[in-house]
Design a protein around this motif. Structure first.
Motif, short mmCIF file in Angstrom:
data_model
loop_
_atom_site.label_atom_id
_atom_site.label_comp_id
_atom_site.label_asym_id
_atom_site.label_seq_id
_atom_site.Cartn_x
_atom_site.Cartn_y
_atom_site.Cartn_z
N ALA A 1 -26.51 40.63 19.88
CA ALA A 1 -25.28 39.84 19.75
C ALA A 1 -25.58 38.34 19.74
O ALA A 1 -25.00 37.59 18.96
N GLN A 2 -26.48 37.91 20.55
CA GLN A 2 -26.85 36.49 20.58
C GLN A 2 -27.54 36.07 19.29
O GLN A 2 -27.26 34.99 18.76
N LEU A 3 -28.43 36.91 18.79
CA LEU A 3 -29.14 36.57 17.54
C LEU A 3 -28.19 36.50 16.35
O LEU A 3 -28.32 35.61 15.50
N GLU A 4 -27.27 37.44 16.26
CA GLU A 4 -26.36 37.50 15.13
C GLU A 4 -25.09 36.68 15.35
O GLU A 4 -24.24 36.62 14.46
N LYS A 5 -24.95 36.11 16.54
CA LYS A 5 -23.78 35.28 16.88
C LYS A 5 -22.48 36.04 16.70
O LYS A 5 -21.54 35.57 16.05
N VAL A 6 -22.45 37.25 17.28
CA VAL A 6 -21.25 38.08 17.27
C VAL A 6 -21.02 38.58 18.69
O VAL A 6 -21.85 38.39 19.57
N SER A 7 -19.89 39.25 18.88
CA SER A 7 -19.58 39.78 20.21
C SER A 7 -20.39 41.04 20.49
O SER A 7 -20.87 41.70 19.57
N ILE A 8 -20.49 41.36 21.77
CA ILE A 8 -21.21 42.57 22.18
C ILE A 8 -20.49 43.81 21.67
O ILE A 8 -21.12 44.77 21.23
#
Length: 160
Positions: A133-140
């Motif tokens: 999620a952090q790498l793709e900048k999306v929610s968990i």
């Protein structure tokens, strides 16, 4: 001390005889020193009149060397010390195999781009949901949804 040096010279052949009888061929000098320690202990503990000193010393020296052999064998069984050549030939299994990613993607034919990303991040790069999620900048929760649909599609593919 002078008395023990004479005793050591007198029983030197006996110590080497014991080493030979036990078929020791490595660390002979070390075992000789252990035999001398056994001779010293026999000299200190000997009670005159019970048995001859030579018989007492022989059994004491032999017992001391056997105790040390047991101790060394136990150490060798428990502790594995590799030599330098081992580390030169050892393979690094953590390195990814060249075709590993292609083999992984072979199972992802029916997946969307995001679902494929989840498979690659999870099984090839060994990342967890939060890291993806952090790498793709999306929610968990978005990553969890990718996971759920990817698993369902892969299961369906194997059922067919």
């Amino acid at each position: 001390m002078q008395n023990f040096e004479e005793l050591a010279n007198q029983y030197k052949r006996m110590i080497y005889h014991i080493i030979h009888r036990l078929h020791l061929y490595k660390n002979i000098e070390e075992y000789y020193q252990i035999g001398l320690i056994g001779l010293w202990e026999a000299h200190k503990r000997y009670i005159p009149g019970k048995a001859s000193f030579a018989t007492y010393a022989y059994s004491f020296i032999r017992g001391r060397i056997l105790s040390e052999l047991t101790k060394m064998n136990r150490h060798d069984e428990r502790c594995v010390c590799q030599d330098h050549a081992f580390f030169e030939t050892a393979h690094d299994f953590s390195v990814k195999q060249p075709l590993e990613l292609e083999m992984l993607l072979a199972y992802c034919g029916s997946l969307t781009k995001k679902e494929k990303l989840w498979v690659i991040y999870t099984f090839y790069h060994d990342l967890d949901i939060k890291e993806i999620a952090q790498l793709e900048k999306v929610s968990i929760s978005a990553v969890k949804k990718w996971r759920k649909t990817a698993i369902e599609k892969i299961k369906m593919r194997f059922k067919e």
